[in-house]
Design a protein around this motif. Structure first.
Motif, mmCIF file in Angstrom:
data_model
loop_
_atom_site.group_PDB
_atom_site.id
_atom_site.type_symbol
_atom_site.label_atom_id
_atom_site.label_comp_id
_atom_site.label_asym_id
_atom_site.label_seq_id
_atom_site.Cartn_x
_atom_site.Cartn_y
_atom_site.Cartn_z
ATOM 1 N N SER A 158 12.307 7.679 -5.956
ATOM 2 C CA SER A 158 11.573 7.635 -7.232
ATOM 3 C C SER A 158 10.782 6.335 -7.416
ATOM 4 O O SER A 158 10.151 6.138 -8.453
ATOM 5 N N VAL A 159 10.805 5.447 -6.423
ATOM 6 C CA VAL A 159 10.099 4.164 -6.541
ATOM 7 C C VAL A 159 8.591 4.391 -6.446
ATOM 8 O O VAL A 159 8.117 5.128 -5.580
ATOM 9 N N ILE A 160 7.855 3.759 -7.342
ATOM 10 C CA ILE A 160 6.391 3.818 -7.307
ATOM 11 C C ILE A 160 5.844 2.413 -7.564
ATOM 12 O O ILE A 160 6.177 1.783 -8.578
ATOM 13 N N THR A 199 8.363 -7.368 -1.423
ATOM 14 C CA THR A 199 7.162 -6.544 -1.508
ATOM 15 C C THR A 199 7.305 -5.277 -0.664
ATOM 16 O O THR A 199 7.955 -5.304 0.377
ATOM 17 N N PRO A 200 6.668 -4.186 -1.066
ATOM 18 C CA PRO A 200 6.672 -2.994 -0.222
ATOM 19 C C PRO A 200 5.609 -3.029 0.871
ATOM 20 O O PRO A 200 5.669 -2.252 1.824
ATOM 21 N N ILE A 201 4.612 -3.918 0.742
ATOM 22 C CA ILE A 201 3.542 -3.999 1.741
ATOM 23 C C ILE A 201 3.904 -5.094 2.738
ATOM 24 O O ILE A 201 3.502 -6.252 2.638
ATOM 25 N N THR A 202 4.706 -4.696 3.695
ATOM 26 C CA THR A 202 5.239 -5.595 4.708
ATOM 27 C C THR A 202 5.862 -4.760 5.807
ATOM 28 O O THR A 202 6.015 -3.542 5.657
ATOM 29 N N GLN A 208 9.242 5.193 3.505
ATOM 30 C CA GLN A 208 9.827 5.561 4.786
ATOM 31 C C GLN A 208 11.013 6.508 4.573
ATOM 32 O O GLN A 208 11.770 6.355 3.602
ATOM 33 N N PRO A 209 11.207 7.483 5.457
ATOM 34 C CA PRO A 209 12.293 8.446 5.254
ATOM 35 C C PRO A 209 13.659 7.813 5.019
ATOM 36 O O PRO A 209 14.419 8.275 4.159
ATOM 37 N N TYR A 210 13.991 6.771 5.772
ATOM 38 C CA TYR A 210 15.306 6.149 5.591
ATOM 39 C C TYR A 210 15.484 5.669 4.153
ATOM 40 O O TYR A 210 16.551 5.857 3.543
ATOM 41 N N TYR A 211 14.450 5.045 3.596
ATOM 42 C CA TYR A 211 14.541 4.542 2.227
ATOM 43 C C TYR A 211 14.536 5.686 1.219
ATOM 44 O O TYR A 211 15.322 5.693 0.263
#
Length: 374
Positions: free
Chosen positions: A334-336, A78-81, A324-327
């Motif tokens: 382009s991830v949404i 998940t991205p919410i973590t 996050q900048p690193y990602y």
């Protein structure tokens, strides 16, 4: 009114006494308290094996190592973590893939997990956000269909239950964190639970430099002093000092969780008739352990700023990891995940921890109602 943090440890004289006893003993680092703590948590959660480790991030990293994650492998999460839930995949050379969240529970959406599966997918890391268990039945069905390992990031979920079963005994591996804001603390510390002996042996190697003294698995033995490094592991050991604190804290875990649930219930009641505030959704088949209490408010930045000015340590859990900048600079620009981004735009974590007084909670409630209705 004094400053009210969003979370903090609850330490009493029993905890202090337990630590002092270890400091006066023959062991301060890896000794008998480590295995005692492991057994206590494993028994509580109903798991066969436990490996206590340096911290929650180390637990996730060790779990990915034991799962055999490596270059070319994809792991869906998940991205919410917190970033550790995906960084652990990167540590092993794998590729995190982000599935969107369910807009009600804020946990990873099983349907989007299945949409994101490719021939490279090796595992799923399901994060029990706030202490609300993920839909593990559906996740396990998907994992079985595609032959995937399931790792539960239960840093928020010690004491939570899914369909009558304690979190920690359900999947291939489950990781916990014992950071001071969690349900119990060891200062820093973590643990991995599993029912799989092979994974357990790999976790032990990951924790201690890849070294074993087990003659049953060594290639040779030159004598009682002999040990072998059989893989590339890390110094992720935990101390007897920390585990003594953890054992004492475990004796109070159920009380801590019930106090968190009581606080959550008071928040629910206070905000139920306020259309500007959305309270957490509760799955009928689960028991949330409420590491966090997250509301949704439309004017989040204004409410956040005013609550902080009023001495209330609200915070946002979490910023979508892929932003996050690193990602972004490493292939994720382009991830949404639309539900995750909607959630992030209005999420606000309120104070919840054992020891939060009724007066302090009422102050928080009054300020939320005052500022959210501007």
């Amino acid at each position: 009114m004094k400053y009210i943090p969003y979370g903090k440890q609850n330490i009493d004289e029993d905890d202090i006494k337990a630590v002092v006893e270890v400091l006066k003993s023959d062991y301060v680092t890896t000794g008998p308290k480590v295995s005692e703590f492991e057994k206590k948590v494993a028994d509580y959660c109903g798991a066969e094996y436990a490996v206590a480790i340096a911290n929650g991030t180390a637990a996730l990293h060790a779990a990915c190592m034991a799962a055999g994650i490596g270059p070319g492998d994809e792991v869906i999460t998940t991205p919410i973590t917190f970033v550790a839930s995906s960084n652990c995949v990167l540590y092993c050379g794998g590729t995190p893939v982000f599935a969107d969240i369910d807009p009600h529970t804020y946990n990873i959406d099983p349907e989007d997990i299945e949409r994101k599966i490719t021939p490279k997918t090796k595992a799923v890391i399901a994060v029990h956000l706030t202490g609300q268990p993920c839909d593990m039945e559906r996740i396990h069905a998907i994992a079985k269909k595609y032959n995937l390992l399931v790792i539960e990031d239960a840093a928020h979920a010690l004491g939570a239950e899914y369909k009558g079963q304690k979190i920690g005994s359900i999947s291939d591996m489950t990781t916990f964190s014992f950071h001071p804001v969690k349900h119990i603390t060891t200062g820093e510390g973590g643990m991995i639970l599993t029912n799989n002996k092979d994974l357990y042996e790999k976790l032990l190697l990951a924790r201690t430099h890849g070294i074993t003294k087990n003659q049953d698995v060594m290639e040779r033995c030159d004598g009682g002093w002999y040990y072998e490094q059989q893989s590339l592991g890390y110094n992720y050991r935990i101390t007897d000092i920390q585990c003594a604190l953890g054992i004492s804290q475990m004796n109070k875990l159920d009380r801590f969780v019930e106090e968190r649930r009581k606080i959550a219930g008071i928040y629910d009641e206070a905000f139920k008739n306020c259309p500007q505030v959305t309270v957490p959704y509760q799955m009928d088949e689960c028991k949330n352990s409420y590491h966090l209490y997250v509301i949704q408010v439309k004017n989040r930045k204004e409410v956040f700023d005013k609550m902080r000015e009023a001495g209330i340590g609200v915070i946002v859990h979490y910023i979508p990891v892929y932003t996050q900048p690193y990602y972004r600079h490493n292939g994720y620009d382009s991830v949404i995940c639309k539900n995750a981004e909607r959630y992030y735009a209005s999420a606000l974590s309120l104070p919840i921890y054992p020891g939060l007084t009724e007066d302090e909670q009422q102050y928080v409630i009054d300020k939320v109602l005052e500022y959210a209705c501007l």
